[in-house]
Scaffold this active site. Structure first.
Site, PDB file in Angstrom:
ATOM      1  CB  ILE A   1      14.413   3.309   0.708  1.00 13.48           C
ATOM      2  CG1 ILE A   1      15.589   2.150  -0.012  1.00 13.48           C
ATOM      3  CG2 ILE A   1      13.662   3.116  -0.048  1.00 13.48           C
ATOM      4  CD1 ILE A   1      16.735   1.917  -0.417  1.00 13.48           C
TER       5      ILE A   1
ATOM      6  CB  SER B   1      -0.774  -0.338   1.049  1.00 13.06           C
ATOM      7  OG  SER B   1      -0.214  -0.235   2.438  1.00 13.06           O
ATOM      8  NE  ARG B   2       1.802   2.907   4.942  1.00  9.45           N
ATOM      9  CZ  ARG B   2       2.902   2.435   5.282  1.00  9.45           C
ATOM     10  NH1 ARG B   2       3.536   3.747   5.550  1.00  9.45           N
ATOM     11  NH2 ARG B   2       2.281   1.692   6.390  1.00  9.45           N
TER      12      ARG B   2
ATOM     13  CE  LYS C   1      13.719  -5.688   7.885  1.00 12.13           C
ATOM     14  NZ  LYS C   1      12.647  -5.941   6.281  1.00 12.13           N
TER      15      LYS C   1
ATOM     16  CG  ASN D   1       8.069  -4.318   1.015  1.00  8.47           C
ATOM     17  OD1 ASN D   1       8.887  -3.873   0.679  1.00  8.47           O
ATOM     18  ND2 ASN D   1       6.972  -3.680   1.370  1.00  8.47           N
TER      19      ASN D   1
ATOM     20  CE1 TYR E   1      13.346  -2.506  10.259  1.00  6.55           C
ATOM     21  CE2 TYR E   1      15.215  -2.145   9.726  1.00  6.55           C
ATOM     22  CZ  TYR E   1      13.924  -2.360   8.913  1.00  6.55           C
ATOM     23  OH  TYR E   1      13.791  -2.145   7.924  1.00  6.55           O
TER      24      TYR E   1
ATOM     25  CB  VAL F   1       2.415 -10.775   7.071  1.00  4.75           C
ATOM     26  CG1 VAL F   1       2.491 -10.412   5.870  1.00  4.75           C
ATOM     27  CG2 VAL F   1       3.771  -9.877   7.810  1.00  4.75           C
TER      28      VAL F   1
ATOM     29  CB  SER G   1      17.164  -3.979   6.079  1.00  6.04           C
ATOM     30  OG  SER G   1      17.414  -2.837   7.037  1.00  6.04           O
TER      31      SER G   1
END
Ligand code: NAP
Length: 248
Positions: free
Chosen positions: A188, A14-15, A159, A90, A155, A64, A142
């Site tokens: 990003i 969605s983004r 990853k 993703n 995080y 998810v 990442s």
């Protein structure tokens, strides 16, 4: 309706990066689907935008991190639309804090979405891909999973976990004609990084060899390559797309 066109499914489309991947794979000729958890309006507007470009697209809401929800949603896609040929894991979240201040929930929430989410989605598609002896699984890791990052114990662990999962799964599924790769983006421009202060952003950009932020399309272009016949002999790899940040 069952389709003869190939189907690509992107979690968190969605983004940000996921949205660019959906757009690119749709332009490449795939029927593209994606999920979201909160951004219902954005997701539906995006599907309409894609349809105006003559891209076959659909979206579905599910978390998810929730195994049962994921199982039911993907099974609905498989029976109503068809088997997924390309899965792009993703969807991801951050809950940054120094380790000393990090609560157990900050840790488990991030692991549940970012790492267990990859397991949950892949589990629903791998069997079908094995039967077809064909498939592409692309996991968005990442740079934080490669070299760590202060404030991101949760995080970075999620990853780095994706990288281990990717390499092992590539070895297990290679004999069935399925490739499994991870992409490790650097810095990003998306909602995820827009929350950083201007001074931190400037500091990061100065430390990037190419002296520029990356864009979602930089990631989408490589997902497109891996999803195409050009990527047929690449598996078990972690490809950094970070302007050289992890190279120094
Ligand atoms: P973003 O702009 O924050 O978008 C995140 C996407 O994931 C949204 O579509 C969101 O849906 C979805 N999502 C979040 N939790 C979900 C859940 N539980 N179930 C399903 N969907 C969920 O993030 P981004 O920057 O594009 O990042 C995309 C991926 O790239 C993430 O895995 C991230 O870790 C990774 N990455 C990003 C960067 C960067 O610099 N941006 C760098 C390295 C890696 P809603 O819209 O409904 O919330």
């Amino acid at each position: 309706m069952k389709n003869c066109k190939k189907i690509a499914f992107v979690t968190g489309g969605s983004r940000g990066i996921g949205k660019a991947i959906v757009d690119k794979l749709g332009s490449d000729g795939f029927i593209v689907g994606f999920n979201y958890v909160n951004s219902e309006e954005k997701a539906k507007d995006f599907v309409n935008e894609l349809k105006l470009k003559n891209i076959d697209a659909f979206c579905i809401k599910f978390d998810v991190g929730n195994y049962e929800e994921t199982k039911n949603a993907i099974s609905k896609i498989q029976s109503e639309i068809g088997d997924i040929d390309v899965l792009v894991n993703n969807a991801g979240i951050t809950k940054d804090k120094l380790f000393i201040r990090m609560k157990e929930k900050d840790f488990s929430d991030v692991i549940d979405v970012n790492l267990k989410g990859v397991f949950n989605c892949t589990k629903q598609v791998a069997n079908k891909m094995m039967k077809k002896k064909n498939g592409r699984i692309i996991n968005i890791s990442s740079i934080s999973g490669l070299i760590g990052n202060i404030g991101q114990v949760n995080y970075s662990a999620s990853k780095a976990g994706i990288i281990g999962l990717t390499r092992t799964l590539a070895a297990e599924l290679g004999g069935y004609g399925i490739t499994v790769n991870a992409i490790a983006p650097g810095f990003i421009k998306t909602d995820m990084t827009d929350t950083l202060s201007e001074s931190i952003k400037e500091k990061i950009i100065n430390s990037i060899p190419l002296k520029s932020i990356g864009y979602p399309e930089d990631i989408a272009n490589f997902v497109s390559f891996l999803s195409s016949d050009l990527g047929r002999y690449i598996t078990g790899q972690v490809i950094s797309i970070d302007g050289g940040l992890s190279a120094i």
